[in-house]
Write an enzyme that holds these catalytic residues in place. Structure first.
Site: not given
Lengths: 90, 587
Positions: A14-16
């Site tokens: 879960i990155h940007a």
């Protein structure tokens, strides 16, 4: 209060961009929605919160909600995560 | 508490501080008085969020199908509306009783710290986005602060990092008692503006914006370059007395000589005024100046909200020409760029703005827009007293192109039967060593030149006058500068052209005798300095001036040149307000 567990299925976690997708799904509901990793529990409507969770691929996380439409809310957010955000899966 | 800076504009002021925008994400902390003020700050914060949201949505709409761009903006919008951040900011305002700007910047700095230590590079990259959102919110918040500046109930001491022309263009005299800034030197924009408004200023104070809080009582001593924050009773009464004495001396000076400027041996000397704002014409007339030696038109650009409008230009030039008749008005075309303006014209940040896209370089790059100003000047020239001056001309080709542009505008006016002065004089500023060295090649094209000693000094000595670390090297008495002034005068007179000086040297009591001695034909200074300069001219005999000027050309250092003139001036005019820095150090 409803909760459901799911493993983050994509490689990058879960990155940007995934965080933005989760928040956008959560803000559609009036109830409170949370995302919880082994390390922390954050407001799913807060981009900063979801990002600082920094859940990597393969992490087991819990989505929970309380209030109006809590069931649908959890289902919707879990579905967004299960889809792998349209990215490469593990 | 006393702070020492650079005395930029003479005088004493005492009043409450007004802090104008303090750098992006490090905003000064202000403690709120009570909970009703907290609620006001929270409303201000919420309004700012709504307003930034609106801006971002507009940008997103304008992006159309650019997917990456839209994604970034959607991310910014999510950050902007993040409930956790919002709550944190409002908590700070409510519980810590701090102003909205401080609450926003400290909250977002924390978020940035958090992002910065994350392992995931994708997340670390988003720090820039947090900063962007923060900057936008704070811009909205300080924007309302700027509005507040225009709606002051009592006059204030304006405290800022640096003053931008866009912030100061709307200032009315009487509203602001003095300027106090972190940045700047003796010739920076703040200084020029303070002198134009006739108010004291202390600049180059490094970190004064951190020390001063809004509404602190401030004493600004523009004579010695001191600022006292929250003075004691003793300091206050001492300075109240000095202020009175100073004002008395000023008014005496102004009453002293309503006539023309004459040297001690009775030679009439041309003394004109530099102005920035049209309303200064009144002061220029009451001081009996010999015209306007420099009208800086940059402010017009800011007054015009919807792009260039010929009528706006014309109205101002025309009124000024009529008001000053029969005395001359020298209108300098836009001198944007460098330290003066960061307009939409040069949106890209330049590595070397002073060597970059500025002044006529912009004008020649955008001839159609530039012609609007030229047309307005030519139309106003019909009264016969307008002269036009181009800044920063370094190449003969530029000069030819500029004159061609004038020719085109003139032809167009003729076709439309709009009258103008066929013989309007055209001149150039001399601001770079290039212009000095090649001046004999340029002079055949012009009627006059005016030496901008501030830029000439900076370009000759390669010193950024706004950088406190090297500002001490900036010295208009440096042999390289004095020799160039001498050269310019000789070249001009050899071709029967007149030469003026409109830089700050023209008002320096130690430089005035030298300029007269070199044979400069006209001096042009801020209106508030005209009485002082008249007095400076009155103590000089042409013979002594010529001797000193000649001697100065063989002296090794600026310091010694100043000492030479000082010993002459102090003997004739002991009560002159000599700034010690002028002759003791390189300042």
């Amino acid at each position: 209060m409803i909760e459901k567990k799911i493993t983050v299925p994509n490689k990058l976690g879960i990155h940007a961009r995934p965080a933005a997708l989760i928040v956008r799904a959560a803000v559609e509901f009036d109830c409170d929605v949370w995302v919880e990793s082994p390390a922390d529990k954050v407001n799913a409507k807060s981009i900063m919160g979801v990002m600082t969770l920094a859940a990597s691929g393969g992490t087991l996380i819990t989505v929970s909600a309380q209030g109006d439409q809590e069931e649908t809310a959890v289902e919707t957010v879990v579905e967004v995560i299960r889809s792998g955000f349209g990215e490469e899966m593990i | 508490m006393l702070f020492k800076g650079i005395a930029a504009s003479h005088g004493i002021a005492i009043g409450p501080a007004f802090l104008l925008k303090v750098e992006e994400l490090r905003h000064a902390r202000r403690t709120l008085i009570d909970s009703s003020e907290s609620e006001e700050e929270i409303l201000r914060f919420r309004d700012a969020i709504i307003s930034v949201k609106h801006d971002l949505e507009n940008i997103a709409d304008s992006m159309g199908d650019v997917v990456e761009g839209r994604q970034i903006l959607e991310f910014l919008l999510l950050l902007l509306q993040d409930p956790t951040i919002k709550k944190e900011v409002e908590n700070k305002i409510r519980c810590d009783k701090v102003n909205a700007e401080y609450a926003v910047s400290s909250t977002l700095l924390d978020v940035m710290d958090k992002f910065n230590i994350m392992k995931d590079p994708y997340i670390r990259e988003r720090v820039a986005d947090v900063k962007d959102v923060g900057r936008r919110i704070i811009e909205k918040l300080t924007g309302t602060e700027k509005d507040a500046l225009n709606n002051l109930k009592q006059p204030v001491v304006l405290v800022a990092r640096d003053l931008d022309p866009s912030e100061t263009a709307g200032l009315k005299p009487g509203q602001v008692l003095a300027f106090v800034t972190d940045m700047g030197g003796k010739t920076s924009h703040t200084t020029i503006l303070a002198r134009a408004l006739g108010i004291p200023a202390v600049v180059g104070l490094q970190k004064i914006t951190v020390e001063i809080h809004p509404q602190d009582l401030i004493i600004v001593d523009g004579i010695h370059g001191c600022v006292i924050v929250n003075p004691t009773e003793k300091e206050l009464s001492y300075y109240a007395e000095i202020r009175e004495q100073f004002q008395e001396a000023e008014s005496l000076l102004q009453q002293a000589n309503p006539g023309p400027a004459l040297t001690e041996d009775g030679v009439r000397y041309e003394l004109a005024a530099n102005i920035e704002l049209p309303h200064e014409v009144e002061m220029v007339k009451s001081l009996a100046a010999d015209g306007i030696g420099l009208f800086r038109t940059e402010f017009l650009r800011l007054i015009q909200e919807k792009g260039e409008n010929e009528e706006d230009h014309f109205d101002i030039y025309n009124k000024m020409a009529l008001d000053m008749l029969p005395k001359p008005v020298i209108i300098r075309t836009y001198d944007m760029g460098g330290d003066k303006f960061r307009t939409g014209l040069n949106s890209a940040r330049e590595a070397n703005p002073f060597l970059g896209y500025r002044a006529v370089r912009i004008g020649l790059d955008r001839p159609e827009e530039f012609s609007i100003q030229l047309r307005a000047i030519l139309r106003a020239s019909i009264h016969g007293n307008i002269k036009l001056m181009f800044p920063m001309v370094t190449h003969v080709e530029q000069l030819r192109s500029l004159l061609d542009l004038i020719k085109l505008v003139k032809n167009d006016l003729r076709v439309k039967a709009i009258p103008f002065d066929e013989n309007m004089q055209v001149g150039i500023m001399v601001e770079t060593p290039a212009t000095v060295i090649a001046l004999d090649l340029m002079l055949p094209y012009v009627d006059f030149v005016s030496i901008g000693t501030n830029d000439l000094t900076q370009y000759t000595l390669a010193v950024d006058r706004g950088n406190p670390k090297v500002a001490y090297l900036y010295d208009s008495f440096h042999p390289a500068v004095l020799r160039q002034i001498d050269t310019v005068v000789r070249l001009c007179h050899a071709q029967q052209k007149w030469v003026g000086v409109c830089g700050s040297m023209a008002a320096n009591p130690l430089a005035v005798p030298l300029l007269i001695g070199f044979g400069v034909d006209e001096l042009s200074v801020a209106p508030s300095l005209i009485p002082d300069v008249k007095k400076m001219i009155a103590v000089v005999t042409t013979h002594a001036a010529r001797e000193m000027a000649e001697k100065s050309l063989s002296i090794e250092t600026g310091l010694r040149v100043r000492a030479l003139v000082h010993s002459y001036v102090i003997g004739k005019y002991p009560e002159i307000l000599l700034d010690e820095n002028d002759w003791k150090t390189g300042g």
